[in-house]
Design a protein around this motif. Structure first.
Motif, PDB file in Angstrom:
ATOM      1  N   ALA A 187      -6.676 -44.341  -1.992  1.00  0.00           N
ATOM      2  CA  ALA A 187      -7.090 -43.242  -1.117  1.00  0.00           C
ATOM      3  C   ALA A 187      -5.905 -42.569  -0.444  1.00  0.00           C
ATOM      4  O   ALA A 187      -6.024 -41.453   0.067  1.00  0.00           O
ATOM      5  CB  ALA A 187      -8.071 -43.754  -0.060  1.00  0.00           C
ATOM      6  N   GLY A 188      -4.742 -43.242  -0.436  1.00  0.00           N
ATOM      7  CA  GLY A 188      -3.577 -42.671   0.215  1.00  0.00           C
ATOM      8  C   GLY A 188      -2.605 -41.987  -0.722  1.00  0.00           C
ATOM      9  O   GLY A 188      -1.569 -41.496  -0.286  1.00  0.00           O
ATOM     10  N   VAL A 189      -2.915 -41.925  -2.029  1.00  0.00           N
ATOM     11  CA  VAL A 189      -2.018 -41.261  -2.983  1.00  0.00           C
ATOM     12  C   VAL A 189      -2.153 -39.757  -2.828  1.00  0.00           C
ATOM     13  O   VAL A 189      -3.252 -39.207  -2.891  1.00  0.00           O
ATOM     14  CB  VAL A 189      -2.337 -41.672  -4.434  1.00  0.00           C
ATOM     15  N   ARG A 190      -1.055 -39.100  -2.651  1.00  0.00           N
ATOM     16  CA  ARG A 190      -1.081 -37.662  -2.444  1.00  0.00           C
ATOM     17  C   ARG A 190      -1.051 -36.920  -3.783  1.00  0.00           C
ATOM     18  O   ARG A 190      -0.264 -37.246  -4.659  1.00  0.00           O
ATOM     19  CB  ARG A 190       0.113 -37.230  -1.601  1.00  0.00           C
ATOM     20  N   PRO A 191      -1.899 -35.922  -3.964  1.00  0.00           N
ATOM     21  CA  PRO A 191      -1.911 -35.175  -5.220  1.00  0.00           C
ATOM     22  C   PRO A 191      -0.646 -34.342  -5.371  1.00  0.00           C
ATOM     23  O   PRO A 191      -0.272 -33.605  -4.473  1.00  0.00           O
ATOM     24  CB  PRO A 191      -3.155 -34.282  -5.087  1.00  0.00           C
ATOM     25  N   GLU A 192       0.012 -34.484  -6.501  1.00  0.00           N
ATOM     26  CA  GLU A 192       1.211 -33.719  -6.798  1.00  0.00           C
ATOM     27  C   GLU A 192       1.209 -33.314  -8.255  1.00  0.00           C
ATOM     28  O   GLU A 192       0.526 -33.945  -9.082  1.00  0.00           O
ATOM     29  CB  GLU A 192       2.464 -34.548  -6.490  1.00  0.00           C
ATOM     30  N   PRO A 193       1.940 -32.280  -8.623  1.00  0.00           N
ATOM     31  CA  PRO A 193       2.010 -31.888 -10.028  1.00  0.00           C
ATOM     32  C   PRO A 193       2.470 -33.055 -10.896  1.00  0.00           C
ATOM     33  O   PRO A 193       3.372 -33.797 -10.541  1.00  0.00           O
ATOM     34  CB  PRO A 193       3.056 -30.764 -10.014  1.00  0.00           C
ATOM     35  N   GLY A 194       1.816 -33.211 -12.025  1.00  0.00           N
ATOM     36  CA  GLY A 194       2.215 -34.238 -12.974  1.00  0.00           C
ATOM     37  C   GLY A 194       1.541 -35.575 -12.786  1.00  0.00           C
ATOM     38  O   GLY A 194       1.616 -36.436 -13.668  1.00  0.00           O
ATOM     39  N   LEU A 195       0.853 -35.789 -11.644  1.00  0.00           N
ATOM     40  CA  LEU A 195       0.208 -37.073 -11.414  1.00  0.00           C
ATOM     41  C   LEU A 195      -0.910 -37.312 -12.423  1.00  0.00           C
ATOM     42  O   LEU A 195      -1.064 -38.419 -12.957  1.00  0.00           O
ATOM     43  CB  LEU A 195      -0.347 -37.132  -9.983  1.00  0.00           C
ATOM     44  N   THR A 196      -1.688 -36.272 -12.709  1.00  0.00           N
ATOM     45  CA  THR A 196      -2.737 -36.391 -13.724  1.00  0.00           C
ATOM     46  C   THR A 196      -2.136 -36.723 -15.080  1.00  0.00           C
ATOM     47  O   THR A 196      -2.672 -37.545 -15.829  1.00  0.00           O
ATOM     48  CB  THR A 196      -3.553 -35.095 -13.811  1.00  0.00           C
ATOM     49  N   ALA A 197      -1.012 -36.088 -15.401  1.00  0.00           N
ATOM     50  CA  ALA A 197      -0.364 -36.338 -16.689  1.00  0.00           C
ATOM     51  C   ALA A 197       0.074 -37.788 -16.811  1.00  0.00           C
ATOM     52  O   ALA A 197      -0.069 -38.405 -17.874  1.00  0.00           O
ATOM     53  CB  ALA A 197       0.833 -35.406 -16.859  1.00  0.00           C
ATOM     54  N   VAL A 198       0.632 -38.351 -15.739  1.00  0.00           N
ATOM     55  CA  VAL A 198       1.056 -39.757 -15.775  1.00  0.00           C
ATOM     56  C   VAL A 198      -0.130 -40.657 -16.082  1.00  0.00           C
ATOM     57  O   VAL A 198      -0.056 -41.543 -16.943  1.00  0.00           O
ATOM     58  CB  VAL A 198       1.702 -40.159 -14.431  1.00  0.00           C
ATOM     59  N   ALA A 199      -1.247 -40.448 -15.383  1.00  0.00           N
ATOM     60  CA  ALA A 199      -2.421 -41.286 -15.596  1.00  0.00           C
ATOM     61  C   ALA A 199      -2.958 -41.146 -17.015  1.00  0.00           C
ATOM     62  O   ALA A 199      -3.326 -42.143 -17.660  1.00  0.00           O
ATOM     63  CB  ALA A 199      -3.508 -40.924 -14.584  1.00  0.00           C
ATOM     64  N   CYS A 200      -2.984 -39.924 -17.528  1.00  0.00           N
ATOM     65  CA  CYS A 200      -3.499 -39.702 -18.888  1.00  0.00           C
ATOM     66  C   CYS A 200      -2.581 -40.319 -19.940  1.00  0.00           C
ATOM     67  O   CYS A 200      -3.057 -40.819 -20.964  1.00  0.00           O
ATOM     68  CB  CYS A 200      -3.677 -38.209 -19.141  1.00  0.00           C
ATOM     69  N   VAL A 201      -1.278 -40.285 -19.707  1.00  0.00           N
ATOM     70  CA  VAL A 201      -0.338 -40.908 -20.645  1.00  0.00           C
ATOM     71  C   VAL A 201      -0.566 -42.423 -20.685  1.00  0.00           C
ATOM     72  O   VAL A 201      -0.590 -43.029 -21.762  1.00  0.00           O
ATOM     73  CB  VAL A 201       1.121 -40.587 -20.260  1.00  0.00           C
ATOM     74  N   LEU A 202      -0.745 -43.033 -19.527  1.00  0.00           N
ATOM     75  CA  LEU A 202      -0.948 -44.484 -19.472  1.00  0.00           C
ATOM     76  C   LEU A 202      -2.235 -44.893 -20.178  1.00  0.00           C
ATOM     77  O   LEU A 202      -2.264 -45.866 -20.943  1.00  0.00           O
ATOM     78  CB  LEU A 202      -0.968 -44.954 -18.021  1.00  0.00           C
ATOM     79  N   ILE A 203      -3.307 -44.152 -19.946  1.00  0.00           N
ATOM     80  CA  ILE A 203      -4.586 -44.492 -20.577  1.00  0.00           C
ATOM     81  C   ILE A 203      -4.562 -44.146 -22.064  1.00  0.00           C
ATOM     82  O   ILE A 203      -4.968 -44.949 -22.912  1.00  0.00           O
ATOM     83  CB  ILE A 203      -5.735 -43.753 -19.878  1.00  0.00           C
ATOM     84  N   GLY A 204      -4.077 -42.954 -22.386  1.00  0.00           N
ATOM     85  CA  GLY A 204      -4.074 -42.516 -23.784  1.00  0.00           C
ATOM     86  C   GLY A 204      -3.208 -43.374 -24.678  1.00  0.00           C
ATOM     87  O   GLY A 204      -3.560 -43.636 -25.840  1.00  0.00           O
TER      88      GLY A 204
END
Length: 504
Positions: A239-256
């Motif tokens: 809940a404390g992670v701040r949204p920043e550019p590229g954060l979605t990409a990091v998560a998708c790379v790890l899962i994908g």
């Protein structure tokens, strides 16, 4: 060796599971968890500023500067040793310590260490040690200049993509000399970037530190905004992670990437694709990551549409520094970086709160934290994607545990075995020279249970985190409706992940 490094597990045809029952049961479990949440979880409960304080003596010992210095010295010595063995040790892939240390002990072992002990790699990162030493030598300011605002986590996402391609696709990836050269190149580029942009570069640009720090958000140990160590609910850190550019990409790379690893071991892939084809592997990896990204973004678009006038969180999360008014660029885009605060298991906060005050962490975030009606649906969906990206981390953790649990437990023994005689000189420093892997440590039944439960529990945890965040950022009465697309995606990903896992 390449086959072992490319695949965290051996064949799974011997796993004692009914595949159909496991897939259906996993999907039902995730769906049931979502339905239960809609009834029993009606207000936000995950507080990034909460937790029970650790005893002062224990907190002081864990935060001791002496412990940090010792950890940095040990990490730097270990990294230097691995590079030396890679470049000057035995040339054979099976006899050289370096590939095992990099791909197994470090890459896979970083996950349990970060989840159980917090952002340890950030604390002992040898690249930070080298950067600090060079700054003292060159008499330059280690703070440097800040990286471009829009860079965000994109450099880390690029590094992680390159590494998973190396691990899963690249030919000769276990060649010790190549491993040594790559470690040196990675270190040189990131230290040079830090000399230009300051030590804050590592928190957003060093792929391994970002990987460790984000997973550390799931650690039961964290820091409150006042910097004090606490024991907390593991999901509260998200809940404390701040949204920043590229954060979605990091998560998708790890899962994908872990999804692709599973796909490559299905019967279909083995029967139709040449495992030595770099082109096929590259296309497959890129497709897996792209599919995860498209599915996630589609869910966020549907969420934005179903909530009609979606309220997304500002760049400053609830319970920290107050909401950003809706007429500010930060609220309109919900993607503006806010600097390197929060690089530990929970952010360190700031010395003084803004005049707006701190909203109640147990209540939904103010509507002023939302995106105004004038903002396009695409912008609102993009803002939601950035805000909800941290809730993907439990899925990434579940996939990683499922795919690499036995890899770390079994093949990880080779690091200790080879470390006894790292240069092939006939030494027996640890008394393990000549030993072989003990495969009895993880039998098929244990591996099967860990794999299935890791995937299912990872999706359930992500569902909980996503639901709690929706209650915080969506308009009152619309949170459940907005979560319907997310629930569908969670069930689908659970079934797909189990299918890839059990169809080998």
């Amino acid at each position: 060796m390449d086959t072992l490094l490319a695949h965290g597990l051996g064949g799974r045809s011997d796993l004692p599971l009914n595949g159909t029952a496991a897939i259906v049961g996993g999907g039902v479990a995730v769906l049931a968890s979502f339905l239960a949440l809609t009834v029993a979880w009606r207000r936000p409960r995950l507080r990034p500023d909460g937790g029970r304080l650790l005893p002062a003596a224990l907190a002081g010992a864990l935060g001791s500067p002496a412990l940090t210095v010792a950890g940095r010295a040990a990490a730097l010595a270990a990294a230097a040793g691995v590079v030396a063995v890679a470049l000057a040790g035995p040339p054979g892939e099976d006899e050289n310590l370096a590939p095992w240390a990099l791909y197994v002990t470090f890459w896979v072992g970083l996950v349990p260490v970060s989840v159980l002990a917090g952002p340890v790699w950030r604390r002992v990162n040898p690249l930070r040690t080298l950067h600090a030493a060079l700054c003292r030598l060159l008499r330059t300011d280690p703070a440097g200049r800040r990286p471009p605002v829009r860079a965000g986590y994109w450099p880390a996402a690029a590094w992680l993509t390159g590494f998973v391609w190396l691990e899963l696709v690249a030919p000769h990836r276990a060649n010790p000399r190549l491993v040594g050269a790559l470690i040196c190149g990675y270190a040189a580029i990131n230290v040079a970037a830090a000399l230009r942009y300051g030590s804050g570069w590592f928190a957003r640009g060093d792929g391994f530190e970002v990987y460790s720090t984000l997973l550390a958000r799931l650690c039961p140990l964290g820091r409150r905004p006042d910097g004090r160590l606490v024991v907390r609910t593991p999901l509260a850190g998200l809940a404390g992670v701040r949204p920043e550019p590229g954060l979605t990409a990091v998560a998708c790379v790890l899962i994908g990437s872990t999804a692709f690893d599973g796909i490559t071991r299905t019967t279909y892939w083995r029967d139709t694709v040449d495992p030595s084809s770099v082109v096929a592997g590259t296309v497959g990896l890129a497709t897996a990551i792209a599919v995860v990204a498209v599915v996630y973004l589609a869910a966020m678009w549907a969420c934005a549409a179903l909530t009609a006038s979606p309220a997304v969180a500002s760049a400053v999360p609830a319970g920290r520094e107050g909401a950003v008014p809706a007429d500010t660029p930060a609220a309109a885009a919900a993607l503006a970086p806010v600097g390197p605060a929060g690089e530990t298991g929970a952010s360190s906060g700031t010395p003084a709160r803004r005049a707006a005050g701190r909203p109640d962490a147990g209540a939904p975030e103010s509507a002023s934290a939302g995106v105004p009606e004038s903002v396009s649906s695409r912008r609102r969906a993009a803002a939601l994607a950035g805000r909800f990206a941290p809730t993907l981390l439990p899925i990434a953790l579940g996939y990683t545990v499922a795919h690499y649990f036995s890899f770390l437990l079994l093949e990880g023994q080779m690091t200790v075995i080879l470390a006894s005689d790292p240069f092939g000189a006939g030494w027996d420093l640890l008394g393990t020279a000549g030993h072989r892997i003990d495969y009895d440590l993880a039998g098929p039944a244990l591996v099967a249970q860990v794999q299935v439960n890791a995937i299912v529990l990872g999706h359930i945890a992500a569902t909980i985190a996503s639901h709690d965040l929706a209650l915080r950022v969506c308009p009152p009465g619309r949170a459940v409706r907005g979560q319907l697309p997310v629930a569908v995606v969670m069930v689908a990903l659970t079934c797909a992940g189990l299918f890839a896992l059990l169809s080998g």
